[in-house]
Design an enzyme around this catalytic site. Sequence first.
Site, mmCIF file in Angstrom:
data_model
loop_
_atom_site.group_PDB
_atom_site.id
_atom_site.type_symbol
_atom_site.label_atom_id
_atom_site.label_comp_id
_atom_site.label_asym_id
_atom_site.label_seq_id
_atom_site.Cartn_x
_atom_site.Cartn_y
_atom_site.Cartn_z
ATOM 1 N N ARG A 252 -4.220 -6.730 -20.583
ATOM 2 C CA ARG A 252 -5.017 -6.057 -21.614
ATOM 3 C C ARG A 252 -4.153 -5.245 -22.571
ATOM 4 O O ARG A 252 -4.595 -4.856 -23.637
ATOM 5 C CB ARG A 252 -6.089 -5.171 -20.967
ATOM 6 C CG ARG A 252 -7.094 -5.969 -20.164
ATOM 7 C CD ARG A 252 -8.081 -5.087 -19.434
ATOM 8 N NE ARG A 252 -8.947 -4.350 -20.333
ATOM 9 C CZ ARG A 252 -10.027 -4.849 -20.914
ATOM 10 N NH1 ARG A 252 -10.374 -6.083 -20.701
ATOM 11 N NH2 ARG A 252 -10.758 -4.099 -21.715
ATOM 12 N N PRO B 256 0.823 -1.218 0.000
ATOM 13 C CA PRO B 256 0.000 0.000 0.000
ATOM 14 C C PRO B 256 0.854 1.263 0.000
ATOM 15 O O PRO B 256 0.337 2.362 -0.207
ATOM 16 C CB PRO B 256 -0.819 -0.124 1.290
ATOM 17 C CG PRO B 256 -0.122 -1.138 2.128
ATOM 18 C CD PRO B 256 0.623 -2.034 1.196
ATOM 19 N N GLU C 172 2.097 -8.334 8.557
ATOM 20 C CA GLU C 172 2.341 -6.890 8.678
ATOM 21 C C GLU C 172 3.137 -6.356 7.490
ATOM 22 O O GLU C 172 3.442 -5.168 7.411
ATOM 23 C CB GLU C 172 3.097 -6.582 9.973
ATOM 24 C CG GLU C 172 2.205 -6.452 11.186
ATOM 25 C CD GLU C 172 1.071 -5.454 10.987
ATOM 26 O OE1 GLU C 172 1.344 -4.292 10.655
ATOM 27 O OE2 GLU C 172 -0.095 -5.851 11.163
ATOM 28 N N ASP D 147 -11.061 2.253 -24.146
ATOM 29 C CA ASP D 147 -11.385 2.094 -22.720
ATOM 30 C C ASP D 147 -11.187 3.412 -21.984
ATOM 31 O O ASP D 147 -10.452 4.289 -22.437
ATOM 32 C CB ASP D 147 -10.435 1.067 -22.066
ATOM 33 C CG ASP D 147 -10.914 -0.364 -22.248
ATOM 34 O OD1 ASP D 147 -12.093 -0.566 -22.564
ATOM 35 O OD2 ASP D 147 -10.078 -1.272 -22.055
HETATM 36 C C1 LIG Z 1 -1.813 -6.194 5.842
HETATM 37 S S1 LIG Z 1 -0.827 -5.652 4.501
HETATM 38 C C2 LIG Z 1 0.512 -4.872 5.327
HETATM 39 C C3 LIG Z 1 0.378 -3.389 5.406
HETATM 40 C C4 LIG Z 1 1.543 -2.716 6.130
HETATM 41 N N1 LIG Z 1 1.515 -3.024 7.528
HETATM 42 C C5 LIG Z 1 1.440 -1.204 5.938
HETATM 43 O O1 LIG Z 1 0.769 -0.557 6.734
HETATM 44 O O2 LIG Z 1 1.989 -0.675 4.956
HETATM 45 C C6 LIG Z 1 -0.127 -7.155 3.921
HETATM 46 C C7 LIG Z 1 0.294 -7.154 2.480
HETATM 47 O O3 LIG Z 1 -0.821 -6.922 1.643
HETATM 48 C C8 LIG Z 1 -0.396 -6.304 0.447
HETATM 49 N N2 LIG Z 1 -1.205 -5.078 0.261
HETATM 50 C C9 LIG Z 1 -2.070 -4.561 1.164
HETATM 51 N N3 LIG Z 1 -2.674 -3.478 0.683
HETATM 52 C C10 LIG Z 1 -2.207 -3.290 -0.569
HETATM 53 C C11 LIG Z 1 -2.448 -2.321 -1.578
HETATM 54 N N4 LIG Z 1 -3.295 -1.317 -1.384
HETATM 55 N N5 LIG Z 1 -1.789 -2.442 -2.747
HETATM 56 C C12 LIG Z 1 -0.898 -3.443 -2.935
HETATM 57 N N6 LIG Z 1 -0.623 -4.395 -2.012
HETATM 58 C C13 LIG Z 1 -1.259 -4.329 -0.844
HETATM 59 C C14 LIG Z 1 1.091 -6.022 0.579
HETATM 60 O O4 LIG Z 1 1.801 -7.017 -0.131
HETATM 61 C C15 LIG Z 1 1.308 -6.118 2.066
HETATM 62 O O5 LIG Z 1 2.623 -6.526 2.377
#
Ligand SMILES: C[S@@+](CC[C@H](N)C(=O)[O-])C[C@H]1O[C@@H](n2cnc3c(N)ncnc32)[C@H](O)[C@@H]1O
Length: 250
Positions: free
Chosen positions: A157, A92, A119, A172
């Site tokens: 795509r 994220p 995490e 698109d």
């Molecule tokens: C619970 S999340 C960890 C978030 C992390 N503790 C933080 O606050 O940045 C677990 C995993 O989900 C994936 N993930 C979660 N949200 C995402 C997003 N918006 N885009 C891409 N990957 C995401 C990532 O690979 C991340 O390591």
Amino acid sequence: MDIHVLTLFPELFPGPLAVSVTGRALKQGLLRLHVRNIRDFAHDRHQVCDDYAYGGGPGMVMKPEPVAEAVEAAKATLGEKADQAPIVLLTPQGRPFTQKVGQELARSPALVLICGHYEGVDERVRERVATDEISIGDYVLTGGELAALVVIDAVARHVPGVLGNEESAATDSFAGGLLQYPQYTRPADYRGWLVPDVLLSGNHAEIARWRRHQSLLRTLLRRPDLLPRAELTKEDLRFLNEHGWAPQGP
Ligand SMILES: C[S@@+](CC[C@H](N)C(=O)[O-])C[C@H]1O[C@@H](n2cnc3c(N)ncnc32)[C@H](O)[C@@H]1O
């Protein structure tokens, strides 16, 4: 295109990618999906891939060794393509995934996608192993798997041959930076809900003009943030100006 997915949950793949456009691309070999279980690269006999966070705090962190070694194994199978393959950490905290980023990734002969969980992944993977970090939106998912599925679908795509002519990506939403015009199909009259006359007129120039104007209006009303980066002609600017929008100076 070769797409390598590194995950603790390989059973989530190909999932929705097995059907429709992406399913056909997989069958035709236009997309080749290689899914690796990160757990296979764990160092101990219990195949532990996560551990407590240094410094304390809730939740577990994915250990660096299995992830780094899974990436190395994926790269080893790519041969000459390895150097041109982005190693994408899904997080994220990454750069926002957009149509443009999808197009950019589709130009690579291969992609390696790292799915985090718990995490997240030890920071050294981000610093030393990944070459790119992508977020699919400002929300937190449980794992990177859903994000990887989204990225693969959107990238596919843009891979030549994946979409037939009848499903062109060129019209698109986001092609050229605008939302797409409204679409209608038969019947022309459903419960008195009518298709706009212009679309039934057979006048291709008028239809193209109407569609362009609808695209501009939709983008103006729903996503004005897209307009400053959209590809706009003088005529588009004139039309938008009539509707109260003008580009801001630098
Ligand atoms: C619970 S999340 C960890 C978030 C992390 N503790 C933080 O606050 O940045 C677990 C995993 O989900 C994936 N993930 C979660 N949200 C995402 C997003 N918006 N885009 C891409 N990957 C995401 C990532 O690979 C991340 O390591």
